[in-house]
Enzyme design. Structure first.
Site, PDB file in Angstrom:
ATOM      1  N   LYS A  32       0.858  -1.189   0.000  1.00 55.47           N
ATOM      2  CA  LYS A  32       0.000   0.000   0.000  1.00 55.47           C
ATOM      3  C   LYS A  32       0.889   1.233   0.000  1.00 55.47           C
ATOM      4  O   LYS A  32       1.785   1.362   0.827  1.00 55.47           O
ATOM      5  CB  LYS A  32      -0.905   0.030   1.229  1.00 55.47           C
ATOM      6  N   ASP A  59      -3.443   4.310  -1.946  1.00 51.36           N
ATOM      7  CA  ASP A  59      -4.400   4.712  -0.909  1.00 51.36           C
ATOM      8  C   ASP A  59      -4.409   6.240  -0.753  1.00 51.36           C
ATOM      9  O   ASP A  59      -3.772   6.773   0.144  1.00 51.36           O
ATOM     10  CB  ASP A  59      -3.974   4.020   0.397  1.00 51.36           C
ATOM     11  N   LYS A  61      -7.521   8.077  -1.032  1.00 52.03           N
ATOM     12  CA  LYS A  61      -8.821   8.447  -0.454  1.00 52.03           C
ATOM     13  C   LYS A  61      -9.418   9.717  -1.078  1.00 52.03           C
ATOM     14  O   LYS A  61      -9.690  10.694  -0.373  1.00 52.03           O
ATOM     15  CB  LYS A  61      -8.713   8.631   1.066  1.00 52.03           C
ATOM     16  N   ASP A  64     -14.028  14.653  -3.539  1.00 56.68           N
ATOM     17  CA  ASP A  64     -14.177  15.980  -4.135  1.00 56.68           C
ATOM     18  C   ASP A  64     -15.435  15.950  -4.990  1.00 56.68           C
ATOM     19  O   ASP A  64     -16.182  14.972  -4.984  1.00 56.68           O
ATOM     20  CB  ASP A  64     -12.926  16.324  -4.970  1.00 56.68           C
ATOM     21  N   THR A 119     -10.605   3.664  10.700  1.00 60.22           N
ATOM     22  CA  THR A 119     -10.513   2.823  11.906  1.00 60.22           C
ATOM     23  C   THR A 119     -10.102   3.610  13.143  1.00 60.22           C
ATOM     24  O   THR A 119     -10.136   3.093  14.255  1.00 60.22           O
ATOM     25  CB  THR A 119      -9.534   1.643  11.701  1.00 60.22           C
ATOM     26  N   ARG A 211       2.601  -1.038  10.861  1.00 59.72           N
ATOM     27  CA  ARG A 211       3.641  -1.089  11.881  1.00 59.72           C
ATOM     28  C   ARG A 211       3.971  -2.480  12.427  1.00 59.72           C
ATOM     29  O   ARG A 211       5.135  -2.757  12.713  1.00 59.72           O
ATOM     30  CB  ARG A 211       3.290  -0.120  13.021  1.00 59.72           C
TER      31      ARG A 211
END
Length: 232
Positions: A32, A59, A61, A64, A119, A211
């Site tokens: 990603k 990614d 997002k 608009d 999340t 992570r």
């Protein structure tokens, strides 16, 4: 649809990214590329990672007016990514326009998924700050249904909501789920989290893991553990 682990390469430079990817000698993880890396390095980072043989989830997002999103998706489509996304909050019209822009002249296109609620968002914040009075689960399901109605392939949601999204939109509607941590790991700034094994059980199609892999002492071993727990 095969399950897969997507590694979130949330690095601030090409060097840090390739230092990480160079650790993988036998695997080519699905990666990603998020805002931080894309804004730092631009489209060239996408082309370079693609050239190395990785699948890419871009990614960014998008959110608009429909015409702007349509034209932006047409540009991203030329980068030959495998998956990209937008915010479902942008409405069905915007999602349809995105799909139109993403579809190439030969009819092919990357997978397109919609973010329902991040999340890191709790129900309390959603209601108090965004003035959305429905429950977070009802909101996520409605956003997923809107994405499905617009013709999208699936949604980004927490693993905890993957099952209800499948129930509402059908088994073939994809769920891409961040917020995955090992049972013995730290949850960081995420609120709605679960483990790779539990995500598999609930019905996630793809898990996005950052992570717990990228900051691990042995990232390759952590990646393999993730694949073992999620894909089996």
């Amino acid at each position: 649809m095969g399950k897969d682990v997507i590694v979130a390469c949330d690095f601030s430079s090409a060097k840090a990214t390739f230092d990480f990817l160079d650790k993988f000698k036998d695997e080519k993880p699905f990666v990603k590329i998020g805002m931080e890396l894309f804004y730092a390095e631009g489209p060239s980072i996408v082309r370079e990672i693609k050239k190395r043989g990785h699948k890419i989830f871009l990614d960014l997002k998008l959110h608009d007016i429909p015409n702007t999103v349509k034209k932006s998706m047409a540009v991203l489509s030329n980068l030959d990514v495998d998956m990209t996304n937008l915010h479902a909050a942008g409405t069905i019209e915007m999602m349809k326009a995105a799909l139109e822009g993403l579809t190439r002249e030969d009819g092919t296109r990357p997978l397109l998924i919609a973010v329902t609620q991040l999340t890191s968002t709790s129900e309390e914040r959603m209601q108090n700050e965004l003035l959305i009075n429905a429950t977070i689960n009802d909101t996520i399901v409605k956003y997923a249904q809107n994405a499905n109605a617009a013709g999208l392939d699936g949604v980004v949601c927490s693993p905890l909501e993957a099952g209800m999204v499948k129930d509402a939109c059908g088994k073939s509607f994809m769920t891409v789920t961040p917020g995955v941590r090992f049972a013995d790991g730290d949850i960081g700034d995420q609120v709605r989290v679960t483990t790779p094994a539990k995500a598999k059980e609930i019905g996630s199609d793809y898990i996005v893991v950052g992570r717990p892999i990228t900051a691990a002492d042995n990232p390759v071993a952590a990646y393999r553990r993730c694949v073992e727990e999620f894909v089996g």
